[in-house]
Enzyme design. Structure first.
Site, PDB file in Angstrom:
ATOM      1  CG  HIS A   1       0.176  13.481  49.925  1.00 17.05           C
ATOM      2  ND1 HIS A   1      -0.548  13.136  48.721  1.00 17.05           N
ATOM      3  CD2 HIS A   1       0.434  14.773  49.166  1.00 17.05           C
ATOM      4  CE1 HIS A   1       0.105  14.022  47.498  1.00 17.05           C
ATOM      5  NE2 HIS A   1       0.875  14.928  48.071  1.00 17.05           N
TER       6      HIS A   1
ATOM      7  CE  LYS B   1      -5.371  16.164  40.998  1.00 14.10           C
ATOM      8  NZ  LYS B   1      -4.967  15.806  42.021  1.00 14.10           N
TER       9      LYS B   1
ATOM     10  CG  ASP C   1      -9.460   9.567  23.983  1.00 14.24           C
ATOM     11  OD1 ASP C   1      -8.468  10.651  25.006  1.00 14.24           O
ATOM     12  OD2 ASP C   1      -9.389  10.389  23.097  1.00 14.24           O
TER      13      ASP C   1
ATOM     14  CD  GLU D   1      -1.502  13.073  43.875  1.00 10.99           C
ATOM     15  OE1 GLU D   1      -2.069  13.446  44.602  1.00 10.99           O
ATOM     16  OE2 GLU D   1      -1.913  13.654  42.623  1.00 10.99           O
TER      17      GLU D   1
END
Length: 508
Positions: free
Chosen positions: A454, A313, A329, A113
């Protein structure tokens, strides 16, 4: 973290303009700055600090070799998982400008991203201009294994718990037989605790009961293990399976699940910063205005789980990228973090594991404005004494030995760039990355909006999707930004125009 030779200001200067360089120029600079990591085909395990040395600019044969941070060999991949058919690549970038506990560090991130690495680096630059990040994590690297014991009647429950409690020393002794290598390294089983959890009816109304067992509570034994610098999941599950028969014998219960818990409140990492309000000034907005807007955004997330989910998030955009780059992990980290974001888990911890039904989902970060009393004592105005503060605390289970770290050499190179941190330092770095990413996102949202920055960075991805040749991606992306139309159709038109120009040049 390991002692560094370079001062923060030297560190900042060395990486100035890094984003403007080409890919190969960045790789060359990385080799020069970290010669002990990149001077051979194997990453050096002796690199103990992220030391910034004066680069040797003389050419070497190593410069001619392919850069070692690249894809996983298919033959290795085929032995790592089942039914392997290939591998998939992710870009690896560097988060810059971080100063954690007074020491500079470069942090690798693997993510597809755009804007995430730019965002954390920009936020870190702001924070590091005023004392940088403060971070803490437990000195002992703890993991918890769970053994569930079933079919214990209510009248026998207290007796079962008493027998387990009185046999704690023997349980620990037997459990350590199943992690003897960890014991040799100075770790091993430290403690045994018992939890009583009320059993509830299956929430699916169609459920047909198969068992006649009528026990009303789950008896769950927590085995606390010091796993040194390992993540420790396999160790915990091995110990749980090994000691379960003895626990069943003591309690008179039936053995249920025996497995590691990925929620570990013994491994809480915290990152924080505080900066004067004027340092938040952005374009026409004063620092005071930007701070007020960020606080509003944070307070909205406190009361709205729809917003809190996106808020968190963004935090994990940063933490997951570091986890992937360093062989952790990330799925376990995600699971623990989102559980911690639920009020029920925090309340459960505060009330000695008593079950509560409050499961509100909240943001992981907190932001506030406080008055610096030392500055106030010097006679400065109230506005001059106000500090903007941010904090992130969350459970992070990571390891810097064992697991797949030796299987994929890229992890060793990335950890080498960080100075070969121990698990504690890695967890603190990840917490700082998460806080920086959230701060960057809220600052953008509260000022110009998230899409402007972005989408400008995303323009290159759109150009690639339109089939743009690699050499023309930058120019096509720039033209889309100038037109204010960062869309696939716009990219297609620009790519077609570029190809026509190339054809015309051939025939001229």
């Amino acid at each position: 973290m390991s002692e560094l030779i370079a001062k923060p200001e030297v560190h900042q200067a060395k990486w100035s303009g890094f984003y403007k360089k080409t890919l190969h120029e960045r790789q060359t600079q990385l080799k020069l700055v970290f010669p002990r990591v990149f001077t051979s085909s194997e990453p050096s395990s002796s690199v103990v600090s992220s030391v910034y040395v004066t680069p040797n600019t003389s050419p070497s044969n190593n410069d001619k070799k392919s850069f070692p941070i690249n894809g996983l060999d298919e033959n290795i991949a085929d032995n790592m998982i089942e039914n392997c058919v290939g591998t998939i690549g992710l870009p690896v970038g560097l988060a810059l400008n971080f100063i954690i506990n007074g020491k500079p560090i470069i942090i690798p991130m693997a993510i597809e991203e755009p804007s995430v690495i730019a965002g954390v680096s920009g936020a870190a630059k702001t924070v590091s201009a005023y004392n940088g990040f403060k971070a803490t994590a437990p000195v002992t690297n703890i993991i918890v294994a769970q053994v569930c014991l079933l079919d214990i009647s209510q009248e026998n429950m207290n007796s079962a718990i008493d027998k387990i409690s009185r046999s704690k020393s023997e349980i620990i002794k037997r459990a350590n037989n199943y992690c003897d290598n960890m014991v040799k390294r100075g770790g091993g089983v430290l403690d045994i605790n018992v939890r009583r959890i009320p059993r509830k009816a299956n929430r699916n109304r169609k459920h047909f009961t198969l068992s006649s067992a009528n026990f009303r509570e789950w008896l769950v034994v927590h085995i606390t293990i010091d796993v040194c610098n390992a993540m420790g999941a396999n160790c915990a599950s091995t110990v749980a399976e090994g000691v379960a028969p003895f626990l069943a014998e003591l309690s008179g219960g039936r053995i249920g699940l025996r497995i590691v818990s990925n929620l570990n409140v013994e491994r809480m990492s915290k990152a924080s910063f505080r900066i004067p309000l004027p340092m938040l000034a952005y374009k026409s907005l004063s620092g005071k205005e930007v701070a007020a807007r960020i606080i509003e955004a944070y307070e909205w997330a406190e009361v709205d789980p729809y917003r809190a989910t996106t808020h968190n998030k963004g935090i994990m955009n940063g933490i997951d990228a570091v986890a992937i780059a360093t062989g952790q992990d990330w799925r376990a980290i995600e699971a623990a973090v989102h559980a911690w974001a639920c009020d029920g888990v925090r309340i459960d911890l505060d009330n000695s594991h008593n079950s509560r039904s409050d499961n509100s989902y909240r943001p992981l970060t907190t932001y506030w404005i406080e008055k610096d009393e030392q500055l106030a004592a010097t006679g400065k105005s109230d506005d001059e004494c106000l500090m903007f503060c941010g904090e992130l605390e969350l459970p992070i289970m990571v390891g810097t030995v064992g697991g797949v770290l030796k299987t994929n050499k890229v992890y060793e190179y990335n950890l080498g760039i960080m100075g070969n941190p121990n698990s504690r330092d890695l967890a603190m770095s990840m917490a700082c990355i998460g806080l920086a990413q959230n701060f960057a996102a809220l600052r953008a949202l509260a000022t110009e909006g998230i899409q402007r920055g972005h989408m400008s960075l995303h323009a290159k991805n759109v150009a690639i999707a339109a089939g743009c040749p690699p050499h023309a991606v930058t120019s096509v992306a720039q033209r889309m930004i100038e037109k204010g139309k960062i869309t696939l159709s716009s990219a297609n038109d620009l790519v077609e125009a570029h190809m026509s120009e190339q054809v015309q040049c051939v025939y001229m």
